[in-house]
Design a protein around this motif. Structure first.
Motif, PDB file in Angstrom:
ATOM      1  N   ASP A 104       8.756 -13.509  12.675  1.00 49.85           N
ATOM      2  CA  ASP A 104       8.701 -12.071  12.420  1.00 49.85           C
ATOM      3  C   ASP A 104       9.999 -11.373  12.808  1.00 49.85           C
ATOM      4  O   ASP A 104      10.228 -10.235  12.419  1.00 49.85           O
ATOM      5  CB  ASP A 104       7.529 -11.442  13.174  1.00 49.85           C
ATOM      6  N   SER A 105      10.872 -12.051  13.558  1.00 47.34           N
ATOM      7  CA  SER A 105      12.132 -11.439  13.959  1.00 47.34           C
ATOM      8  C   SER A 105      13.170 -11.455  12.836  1.00 47.34           C
ATOM      9  O   SER A 105      14.167 -10.753  12.913  1.00 47.34           O
ATOM     10  CB  SER A 105      12.688 -12.142  15.204  1.00 47.34           C
ATOM     11  N   PHE A 106      12.943 -12.259  11.783  1.00 51.81           N
ATOM     12  CA  PHE A 106      13.942 -12.322  10.704  1.00 51.81           C
ATOM     13  C   PHE A 106      13.333 -12.389   9.314  1.00 51.81           C
ATOM     14  O   PHE A 106      14.058 -12.341   8.329  1.00 51.81           O
ATOM     15  CB  PHE A 106      14.862 -13.544  10.894  1.00 51.81           C
ATOM     16  N   PHE A 107      12.002 -12.476   9.201  1.00 52.93           N
ATOM     17  CA  PHE A 107      11.369 -12.608   7.890  1.00 52.93           C
ATOM     18  C   PHE A 107      10.246 -11.589   7.792  1.00 52.93           C
ATOM     19  O   PHE A 107       9.542 -11.347   8.769  1.00 52.93           O
ATOM     20  CB  PHE A 107      10.810 -14.034   7.735  1.00 52.93           C
ATOM     21  N   PRO A 108      10.055 -10.958   6.626  1.00 53.32           N
ATOM     22  CA  PRO A 108       8.978  -9.968   6.491  1.00 53.32           C
ATOM     23  C   PRO A 108       7.619 -10.572   6.817  1.00 53.32           C
ATOM     24  O   PRO A 108       7.395 -11.766   6.635  1.00 53.32           O
ATOM     25  CB  PRO A 108       9.043  -9.562   5.009  1.00 53.32           C
ATOM     26  N   ARG A 109       6.718  -9.722   7.291  1.00 56.80           N
ATOM     27  CA  ARG A 109       5.370 -10.189   7.629  1.00 56.80           C
ATOM     28  C   ARG A 109       4.728 -10.825   6.408  1.00 56.80           C
ATOM     29  O   ARG A 109       4.901 -10.357   5.287  1.00 56.80           O
ATOM     30  CB  ARG A 109       4.509  -9.010   8.083  1.00 56.80           C
ATOM     31  N   MET A 110       4.008 -11.898   6.636  1.00 58.36           N
ATOM     32  CA  MET A 110       3.251 -12.528   5.557  1.00 58.36           C
ATOM     33  C   MET A 110       2.018 -13.167   6.154  1.00 58.36           C
ATOM     34  O   MET A 110       1.998 -13.543   7.327  1.00 58.36           O
ATOM     35  CB  MET A 110       4.102 -13.533   4.774  1.00 58.36           C
ATOM     36  N   TYR A 111       0.973 -13.271   5.354  1.00 59.18           N
ATOM     37  CA  TYR A 111      -0.308 -13.777   5.816  1.00 59.18           C
ATOM     38  C   TYR A 111      -0.872 -14.732   4.779  1.00 59.18           C
ATOM     39  O   TYR A 111      -0.718 -14.503   3.589  1.00 59.18           O
ATOM     40  CB  TYR A 111      -1.304 -12.624   6.021  1.00 59.18           C
ATOM     41  N   ASN A 112      -1.552 -15.760   5.243  1.00 60.43           N
ATOM     42  CA  ASN A 112      -2.303 -16.647   4.362  1.00 60.43           C
ATOM     43  C   ASN A 112      -3.762 -16.240   4.521  1.00 60.43           C
ATOM     44  O   ASN A 112      -4.412 -16.600   5.505  1.00 60.43           O
ATOM     45  CB  ASN A 112      -2.089 -18.110   4.743  1.00 60.43           C
ATOM     46  N   LEU A 113      -4.275 -15.483   3.569  1.00 61.97           N
ATOM     47  CA  LEU A 113      -5.606 -14.901   3.703  1.00 61.97           C
ATOM     48  C   LEU A 113      -6.724 -15.924   3.576  1.00 61.97           C
ATOM     49  O   LEU A 113      -7.893 -15.580   3.756  1.00 61.97           O
ATOM     50  CB  LEU A 113      -5.784 -13.763   2.693  1.00 61.97           C
ATOM     51  N   SER A 114      -6.382 -17.190   3.309  1.00 65.24           N
ATOM     52  CA  SER A 114      -7.422 -18.217   3.310  1.00 65.24           C
ATOM     53  C   SER A 114      -7.713 -18.694   4.732  1.00 65.24           C
ATOM     54  O   SER A 114      -8.668 -19.420   4.951  1.00 65.24           O
ATOM     55  CB  SER A 114      -7.027 -19.398   2.414  1.00 65.24           C
ATOM     56  N   PHE A 115      -6.904 -18.277   5.712  1.00 65.55           N
ATOM     57  CA  PHE A 115      -7.142 -18.598   7.119  1.00 65.55           C
ATOM     58  C   PHE A 115      -7.762 -17.389   7.799  1.00 65.55           C
ATOM     59  O   PHE A 115      -7.181 -16.298   7.764  1.00 65.55           O
ATOM     60  CB  PHE A 115      -5.841 -18.959   7.840  1.00 65.55           C
ATOM     61  N   PRO A 116      -8.935 -17.565   8.446  1.00 63.81           N
ATOM     62  CA  PRO A 116      -9.598 -16.416   9.084  1.00 63.81           C
ATOM     63  C   PRO A 116      -8.703 -15.687  10.092  1.00 63.81           C
ATOM     64  O   PRO A 116      -8.707 -14.465  10.156  1.00 63.81           O
ATOM     65  CB  PRO A 116     -10.810 -17.048   9.777  1.00 63.81           C
ATOM     66  N   GLU A 124      -5.724  -5.997  11.020  1.00 67.39           N
ATOM     67  CA  GLU A 124      -5.214  -5.232  12.157  1.00 67.39           C
ATOM     68  C   GLU A 124      -3.847  -4.625  11.853  1.00 67.39           C
ATOM     69  O   GLU A 124      -3.579  -3.472  12.204  1.00 67.39           O
ATOM     70  CB  GLU A 124      -5.149  -6.121  13.396  1.00 67.39           C
ATOM     71  N   ASP A 125      -2.985  -5.382  11.204  1.00 66.56           N
ATOM     72  CA  ASP A 125      -1.661  -4.881  10.850  1.00 66.56           C
ATOM     73  C   ASP A 125      -1.773  -3.722   9.864  1.00 66.56           C
ATOM     74  O   ASP A 125      -1.059  -2.720   9.972  1.00 66.56           O
ATOM     75  CB  ASP A 125      -0.814  -6.016  10.270  1.00 66.56           C
ATOM     76  N   PHE A 126      -2.689  -3.846   8.900  1.00 68.91           N
ATOM     77  CA  PHE A 126      -2.895  -2.782   7.919  1.00 68.91           C
ATOM     78  C   PHE A 126      -3.363  -1.502   8.619  1.00 68.91           C
ATOM     79  O   PHE A 126      -2.841  -0.413   8.353  1.00 68.91           O
ATOM     80  CB  PHE A 126      -3.915  -3.215   6.861  1.00 68.91           C
ATOM     81  N   ILE A 127      -4.330  -1.632   9.520  1.00 70.27           N
ATOM     82  CA  ILE A 127      -4.852  -0.457  10.234  1.00 70.27           C
ATOM     83  C   ILE A 127      -3.744   0.184  11.063  1.00 70.27           C
ATOM     84  O   ILE A 127      -3.561   1.405  11.053  1.00 70.27           O
ATOM     85  CB  ILE A 127      -6.060  -0.851  11.108  1.00 70.27           C
ATOM     86  N   LEU A 132       0.108   4.518  11.818  1.00 63.74           N
ATOM     87  CA  LEU A 132       1.492   4.927  12.068  1.00 63.74           C
ATOM     88  C   LEU A 132       1.987   5.866  10.968  1.00 63.74           C
ATOM     89  O   LEU A 132       2.689   6.849  11.241  1.00 63.74           O
ATOM     90  CB  LEU A 132       2.380   3.689  12.163  1.00 63.74           C
ATOM     91  N   ALA A 133       1.601   5.592   9.739  1.00 62.56           N
ATOM     92  CA  ALA A 133       1.989   6.462   8.620  1.00 62.56           C
ATOM     93  C   ALA A 133       1.385   7.857   8.782  1.00 62.56           C
ATOM     94  O   ALA A 133       2.044   8.861   8.497  1.00 62.56           O
ATOM     95  CB  ALA A 133       1.569   5.839   7.287  1.00 62.56           C
ATOM     96  N   GLU A 134       0.142   7.929   9.264  1.00 59.13           N
ATOM     97  CA  GLU A 134      -0.497   9.233   9.480  1.00 59.13           C
ATOM     98  C   GLU A 134       0.206  10.008  10.596  1.00 59.13           C
ATOM     99  O   GLU A 134       0.411  11.220  10.496  1.00 59.13           O
ATOM    100  CB  GLU A 134      -1.987   9.063   9.791  1.00 59.13           C
ATOM    101  N   VAL A 135       0.575   9.316  11.667  1.00 62.56           N
ATOM    102  CA  VAL A 135       1.311   9.967  12.754  1.00 62.56           C
ATOM    103  C   VAL A 135       2.646  10.488  12.234  1.00 62.56           C
ATOM    104  O   VAL A 135       3.060  11.611  12.549  1.00 62.56           O
ATOM    105  CB  VAL A 135       1.503   8.990  13.943  1.00 62.56           C
ATOM    106  N   ALA A 136       3.330   9.684  11.424  1.00 58.57           N
ATOM    107  CA  ALA A 136       4.610  10.110  10.861  1.00 58.57           C
ATOM    108  C   ALA A 136       4.433  11.358  10.003  1.00 58.57           C
ATOM    109  O   ALA A 136       5.266  12.283  10.051  1.00 58.57           O
ATOM    110  CB  ALA A 136       5.238   8.981  10.046  1.00 58.57           C
ATOM    111  N   LYS A 137       3.354  11.427   9.215  1.00 61.63           N
ATOM    112  CA  LYS A 137       3.099  12.627   8.403  1.00 61.63           C
ATOM    113  C   LYS A 137       2.866  13.839   9.288  1.00 61.63           C
ATOM    114  O   LYS A 137       3.344  14.937   9.004  1.00 61.63           O
ATOM    115  CB  LYS A 137       1.867  12.407   7.509  1.00 61.63           C
TER     116      LYS A 137
END
Length: 174
Positions: A104-116, A124-127, A132-137
């Protein structure tokens, strides 16, 4: 047959690069068209006449038959370990175990959604990101928070007499 002869035979613009897009990826097609590429007719997807070839899988490309200057969206002999998103994700994640490097220090976040575990991390990252976007607004609309002095404090949204929460808020501010 040369690329120029192929373009002439198919009535294609000789000065625009030619792309083969294998698979129904509309986003790739439209982006390439915006950048001046013209697409090989679907019945000719097997042609060796192209400037750029976009495929869904590594196995759709005959790397030994590529001519100088031809580009593909896969690398020869990379297979699934680096040439597929799942393999890339697995290998980058293993850097933490083998070399102590956090992907995560050099590559964009990514997830394999087939793993629980990854699915939960994504949620959690989405929430967190949405919050954070709401606070920024809010900060953009009302300035810094908390304000540096009460004189600088924004008035905030007007109280709504029909909203029980705002009535309680007004009572707390007195």
């Amino acid at each position: 047959e040369t690329l120029r002869a192929y373009k002439a035979r198919r009535g294609l613009d000789p000065d625009r690069p030619l792309v083969v897009v294998v698979g129904g990826n509309r986003g790739v097609r439209s982006t390439l068209a915006e950048h001046g590429y013209q697409e090989v007719p679907e019945e000719d997807h097997g042609t060796s006449n192209f400037d750029f070839r976009w495929t869904l899988t590594h196995t759709d490309i005959d790397f030994d038959a590529l001519l100088p200057g031809q580009i593909t969206n896969h690398f020869p002999r990379s297979g699934c370990e680096l040439g597929a998103k799942v393999g890339l994700h697995r290998n980058l994640r293993s850097l933490g175990w083998f070399d102590g490097v956090d992907m995560d220090s050099f590559f964009p976040r990514m997830y394999n959604l087939s793993f629980p575990g990854d699915t939960q991390d994504f949620i959690e990252d989405f929430i967190y990101t949405a919050g954070l976007a709401e606070v920024a607004k809010f900060v953009e609309a009302y300035g810094e928070f908390p304000p540096s002095s009460s004189a600088d404090a924004p008035a905030g949204p007007p109280a709504d007499s029909d909203d029980p929460a705002s009535a309680g808020r007004d009572a707390c501010n007195e």
